[in-house]
Design a protein around this motif. Structure first.
Motif, PDB file in Angstrom:
ATOM      1  N   VAL A  92       0.837  -1.206   0.000  1.00 49.87           N
ATOM      2  CA  VAL A  92       0.000   0.000   0.000  1.00 49.87           C
ATOM      3  C   VAL A  92       0.868   1.251   0.000  1.00 49.87           C
ATOM      4  CG1 VAL A  92      -1.623   1.342   1.401  1.00 49.87           C
ATOM      5  CG2 VAL A  92      -2.019  -1.093   1.031  1.00 49.87           C
ATOM      6  N   ARG A  95       2.445   1.771  -3.468  1.00 53.13           N
ATOM      7  CA  ARG A  95       1.476   2.291  -4.442  1.00 53.13           C
ATOM      8  C   ARG A  95       1.151   3.753  -4.157  1.00 53.13           C
ATOM      9  NH1 ARG A  95      -2.190   0.129  -8.094  1.00 53.13           N
ATOM     10  NH2 ARG A  95      -0.458  -1.309  -8.349  1.00 53.13           N
ATOM     11  N   TRP A  96       1.039   4.088  -2.876  1.00 54.45           N
ATOM     12  CA  TRP A  96       0.761   5.469  -2.487  1.00 54.45           C
ATOM     13  C   TRP A  96       1.898   6.383  -2.917  1.00 54.45           C
ATOM     14  CZ3 TRP A  96       0.522   7.364   3.258  1.00 54.45           C
ATOM     15  CH2 TRP A  96      -0.052   8.623   3.306  1.00 54.45           C
ATOM     16  N   THR A  99       1.788   6.727  -6.930  1.00 62.94           N
ATOM     17  CA  THR A  99       0.675   7.454  -7.550  1.00 62.94           C
ATOM     18  C   THR A  99       0.327   8.752  -6.841  1.00 62.94           C
ATOM     19  OG1 THR A  99      -0.998   6.289  -6.251  1.00 62.94           O
ATOM     20  CG2 THR A  99      -0.330   5.288  -8.346  1.00 62.94           C
ATOM     21  N   ASP A 101      -1.805   8.915  -4.579  1.00 64.42           N
ATOM     22  CA  ASP A 101      -3.214   8.769  -4.203  1.00 64.42           C
ATOM     23  C   ASP A 101      -3.334   7.608  -3.216  1.00 64.42           C
ATOM     24  OD1 ASP A 101      -5.958   9.171  -4.213  1.00 64.42           O
ATOM     25  OD2 ASP A 101      -6.267   7.795  -5.878  1.00 64.42           O
ATOM     26  N   TRP A 102      -4.058   7.817  -2.133  1.00 64.49           N
ATOM     27  CA  TRP A 102      -4.230   6.769  -1.121  1.00 64.49           C
ATOM     28  C   TRP A 102      -5.045   5.623  -1.723  1.00 64.49           C
ATOM     29  CZ3 TRP A 102      -2.118   4.964   2.961  1.00 64.49           C
ATOM     30  CH2 TRP A 102      -2.802   4.152   3.859  1.00 64.49           C
ATOM     31  N   PRO A 103      -4.478   4.407  -1.794  1.00 65.86           N
ATOM     32  CA  PRO A 103      -5.129   3.335  -2.545  1.00 65.86           C
ATOM     33  C   PRO A 103      -6.281   2.622  -1.818  1.00 65.86           C
ATOM     34  CG  PRO A 103      -2.988   2.602  -1.758  1.00 65.86           C
ATOM     35  CD  PRO A 103      -3.129   4.042  -1.381  1.00 65.86           C
TER      36      PRO A 103
END
Length: 105
Positions: A92, A95-96, A99, A101-103
């Protein structure tokens, strides 16, 4: 001066001693459990939520095992569950970071 062979002190034995085999079995079962639940999620968010759910259920099972069953198996379950949650948190966070953006929402 010399101790007698019969002791007046009580001796307690554990009904389910922690063994390496028990820890290994608990670890293997927890690994398979988390893997199966993790494969259900089709995205990073799905993977993280399914892993959190599976880990919570695994820790409930470990708590029951500590109280009424084999503490070695419970130890293996708890250790692998903590590792699985750490991996999910790292996925997580990665990915955060990629991007912005909080996934999970």
């Amino acid at each position: 001066m010399f101790p007698s062979s019969t002791s007046t002190r009580p001796s307690y034995r554990e009904p389910y001693p922690v063994t390496g085999a028990g820890v290994a079995v608990g670890a293997l079962v927890a690994f398979a459990w988390l893997l199966l639940f993790g494969l259900v999620g089709g995205s990073v968010a799905g993977y993280a939520w399914w892993t959190l759910l599976a880990g919570g259920l695994a820790w409930l099972a470990a708590a029951v095992l500590v109280r009424h069953g084999d503490r070695g198996v419970a130890t293996g379950v708890a250790i692998v569950t903590a590792g699985g949650w750490s991996i999910a948190a790292a996925v997580v966070a990665t990915r955060w970071a990629q991007t912005g953006d909080w996934p999970l929402w």
